[in-house]
Write an enzyme that holds these catalytic residues in place. Structure first.
Site, PDB file in Angstrom:
ATOM      1  N   LYS A 175     -10.024  12.569   8.547  1.00 55.13           N
ATOM      2  CA  LYS A 175      -9.521  12.095   9.835  1.00 55.13           C
ATOM      3  C   LYS A 175      -9.580  13.255  10.812  1.00 55.13           C
ATOM      4  O   LYS A 175      -8.951  14.273  10.610  1.00 55.13           O
ATOM      5  CB  LYS A 175      -8.083  11.592   9.691  1.00 55.13           C
ATOM      6  CG  LYS A 175      -7.990  10.287   8.937  1.00 55.13           C
ATOM      7  CD  LYS A 175      -6.633   9.654   9.048  1.00 55.13           C
ATOM      8  CE  LYS A 175      -6.564   8.353   8.279  1.00 55.13           C
ATOM      9  NZ  LYS A 175      -7.387   7.275   8.859  1.00 55.13           N
TER      10      LYS A 175
ATOM     11  N   ARG B   4      -7.737  -0.120   0.559  1.00 58.07           N
ATOM     12  CA  ARG B   4      -8.272  -1.317  -0.090  1.00 58.07           C
ATOM     13  C   ARG B   4      -8.696  -1.034  -1.528  1.00 58.07           C
ATOM     14  O   ARG B   4      -8.674  -1.924  -2.371  1.00 58.07           O
ATOM     15  CB  ARG B   4      -9.436  -1.875   0.742  1.00 58.07           C
ATOM     16  CG  ARG B   4     -10.577  -0.918   0.916  1.00 58.07           C
ATOM     17  CD  ARG B   4     -11.543  -1.340   2.014  1.00 58.07           C
ATOM     18  NE  ARG B   4     -11.032  -1.029   3.344  1.00 58.07           N
ATOM     19  CZ  ARG B   4     -11.654  -1.346   4.487  1.00 58.07           C
ATOM     20  NH1 ARG B   4     -12.810  -1.995   4.450  1.00 58.07           N
ATOM     21  NH2 ARG B   4     -11.141  -1.029   5.650  1.00 58.07           N
TER      22      ARG B   4
ATOM     23  N   ASP C  96      -2.607  10.077   3.895  1.00 61.85           N
ATOM     24  CA  ASP C  96      -4.018   9.700   3.978  1.00 61.85           C
ATOM     25  C   ASP C  96      -4.750  10.690   4.882  1.00 61.85           C
ATOM     26  O   ASP C  96      -4.722  10.566   6.106  1.00 61.85           O
ATOM     27  CB  ASP C  96      -4.133   8.270   4.540  1.00 61.85           C
ATOM     28  CG  ASP C  96      -5.588   7.835   4.739  1.00 61.85           C
ATOM     29  OD1 ASP C  96      -6.494   8.519   4.215  1.00 61.85           O
ATOM     30  OD2 ASP C  96      -5.802   6.801   5.411  1.00 61.85           O
TER      31      ASP C  96
ATOM     32  N   ASP D 298     -12.303   7.172   3.735  1.00 58.70           N
ATOM     33  CA  ASP D 298     -11.093   6.870   4.514  1.00 58.70           C
ATOM     34  C   ASP D 298     -10.687   5.401   4.399  1.00 58.70           C
ATOM     35  O   ASP D 298      -9.617   5.012   4.862  1.00 58.70           O
ATOM     36  CB  ASP D 298     -11.318   7.258   5.985  1.00 58.70           C
ATOM     37  CG  ASP D 298     -10.026   7.393   6.757  1.00 58.70           C
ATOM     38  OD1 ASP D 298      -8.944   7.370   6.129  1.00 58.70           O
ATOM     39  OD2 ASP D 298     -10.093   7.529   8.000  1.00 58.70           O
TER      40      ASP D 298
ATOM     41  N   LYS E 183       0.863  -1.183   0.000  1.00 56.61           N
ATOM     42  CA  LYS E 183       0.000   0.000   0.000  1.00 56.61           C
ATOM     43  C   LYS E 183       0.900   1.233   0.000  1.00 56.61           C
ATOM     44  O   LYS E 183       1.789   1.360   0.837  1.00 56.61           O
ATOM     45  CB  LYS E 183      -0.915  -0.009   1.236  1.00 56.61           C
ATOM     46  CG  LYS E 183      -1.707   1.304   1.433  1.00 56.61           C
ATOM     47  CD  LYS E 183      -2.724   1.209   2.567  1.00 56.61           C
ATOM     48  CE  LYS E 183      -3.304   2.587   2.914  1.00 56.61           C
ATOM     49  NZ  LYS E 183      -4.295   2.534   4.005  1.00 56.61           N
TER      50      LYS E 183
END
Ligand code: BES
Ligand code: MN
Ligand code: ZN
Length: 491
Positions: free
Chosen positions: A267, A343, A260, A339, A255
């Protein structure tokens, strides 16, 4: 840092620092040898300083005659519990307590351990525990580290274990550097540049797919994540081909979220947004492993390293919560949480990996906070439908010194990913969140392909440092991957 396994007896060692590991309640030969060298008062001193040989016990003293020598004693715990991990801890404790000095000697027991594994474990522990990173300070204040490290008292043949140490540690250090660097330095482009540097230094093949190339392949899940950032995505594909042909093809996927933010499911307080530079820890691990493998050149295995690198940001271009994305295998995904972006990037990477018709695929990802809650920061989660691959990775972790725990692929939890409008949602309920994340990924892996998912969200970073990891980036995953690949990549 150079390592060797000389046959010098402990009493004749004459470097700058001698480190000795003692078991709890140890008496006898080794202690007598130390008393012969440092004087008969040593045992009494240990008692007075309440050094009991417990893990964490550490005592240093300096002898000025006949030549200055610093002695560092560390506790190894109970002899009945002694293993490679205790040996690593002991070696790391000595290295950290040794202080300046060019020549360090280590006298640690290796009873019951394979001599080459023991030598390797000690050498890696010394080098990795003395690693420092001064790249982002205007004035470096790094302490000097030993140039020559002698591993004393090991059985014959132990030196063979040192052959892979420099390459492996360089791989771990590369991973640590990538993870520790801030998100304005390690960008998707910087990851691609790192892959290019490995490729040119060691003669690997490199392909970097640009946004348009990924569009042509239909990688809508990955590109959906990338679209909110002004930094272009880079889909990195690095290949190691052994001389003399290969009988196995392995794929390592990492990944590679260089930051992020969470996207529109931002977040918020307490979710450690300021730490999300480490969300590329999986890519750091596979690039570090590639660096090591490229130098070690194991025979018979072809290794593909894949990183779908991008940032998860907010802008007028970013995906909305609720958007439906189509991955490169045609599956549609309702993004009920922006978020859960890792994946989405891995989905297209897994489809691409399967297209290479490999014998096994392993992905590493800082995928879920739920895995951190389940296993803490010392153990990574391992999911695999293949018992053979799971066992091989657990064993590689054990001999490399990284801890994994196999987690269940509970098929019934898949219903948590049902979407009323698309083939699936990207997130399920909070309970079991690390499991549903693994189940989501499984949808992009063809049945029958040996695949494992390693959730390293907890282990990529250590706030305080532990064992041979200084505080900060750990480089977690590299040693396990190098071990697994060098062993032929059993699956
Ligand atoms: N990168 C995070 C996971 C993470 C969290 C890594 C904390 C390290 C420390 C991942 O992209 C994420 O945000 N996951 C969400 C998933 C949720 C929305 C289902 C999480 O774990 O909260
Ligand atoms: Mn996220
Ligand atoms: Zn993430």
């Amino acid at each position: 840092m150079q390592f060797s396994c000389p046959s010098t007896p402990l009493a004749e060692w004459s470097g700058d620092t001698l480190g000795v590991g003692l078991f709890q309640g140890e008496t006898g030969e080794r202690l007598e040898a130390l008393e012969a060298r440092f004087g008969p008062g040593l045992q009494a001193l240990l008692e007075r300083q309440s050094f009991k040989g417990k893990p964490g016990d550490c005592l240093s003293l300096t002898q000025l005659q006949p030549a200055p020598l610093r002695l560092v004693l560390v506790g190894l715990g109970e002899p009945g519990r002694f293993d490679l991990e205790a040996l690593r801890s002991g070696a790391a404790a000595i290295a950290k307590a040794a202080g300046p000095g060019k020549e360090l000697g280590l006298a640690l027991p290796s009873e019951g351990l394979e001599p080459r594994s023991a030598a390797r474990a000690m050498a890696e522990a010394v080098r990795l525990s003395l690693y420092t990173d001064q790249r982002f300070r205007s004035e470096a204040d790094a302490k000097p580290i030993p140039e020559l490290v002698s591993l004393l008292g090991l059985a014959e043949g132990a030196a063979g274990g040192l052959e892979s140490v420099a390459a492996t540690c360089a791989g771990v250090e590369l991973a640590r550097q990538l993870v520790a660097a801030p998100p304005n330095v390690v960008t998707p482009q910087a990851l691609a540049d790192t892959a290019a540097a490995i490729a040119s230094e060691f003669g690997l093949e490199l392909k970097v797919l640009e946004r348009a190339d990924c569009e042509a392949l239909g990688m809508g899940a990955y590109l959906g994540v990338a679209q909110g950032s002004s930094l272009p995505p880079k889909f990195i594909h690095l290949t190691y081909r052994p001389l003399g042909g290969s009988s196995r093809r392995l794929v390592l996927i990492g990944k590679g979220l260089t930051f992020d933010s969470g996207g529109y499911n931002l977040k918020t307080g307490g979710s450690q947004i300021e730490m999300m530079k480490y969300d590329m820890g999986g890519s750091a691990a596979v690039l570090g492993a590639a660096r090591a493998i490229a130098e070690l050149r194991p025979a018979g295995v072809e290794v593909h390293v894949i990183v779908a690198a991008c940032e998860n940001m907010i802008s007028g271009e970013a995906i909305h919560p609720g958007d439906i994305l189509t991955a490169s295998n045609g599956k549609t995904i309702e993004v009920n949480n922006t978020d859960a972006e890792g994946r989405l990037t891995l989905a297209d990477a897994l489809v691409y990996a399967a297209g290479l018709e490999p014998d096994a695929v392993v992905d590493l990802a800082t995928l879920t906070g739920a895995c951190v809650i389940a296993l803490g920061d010392e153990i990574a989660g391992l999911w695999s439908p293949s018992d053979t691959l799971a066992a091989a990775l657990l064993e590689a972790g054990r001999s490399g010194g990284e801890a994994f725990w196999r987690m269940p692929m509970q098929a019934s939890y898949k219903k948590g990913l049902k979407s009323p409008v698309a083939d699936m949602k990207n997130t399920g309920p909070r309970p079991g969140g690390a499991i549903t994340a693994a189940l989501f990924l499984q949808d992009f892996v063809p049945a029958g392909l040996a695949w494992a998912h390693l959730d390293i969200a907890g282990t990529v970073w250590s706030d305080k440092g532990r064992g041979l990891d200084p505080a900060g980036a750990t480089g977690f995953g590299v040693r396990t991957l190098v071990e697994w690949v060098s062993g032929g990549g059993a699956a």
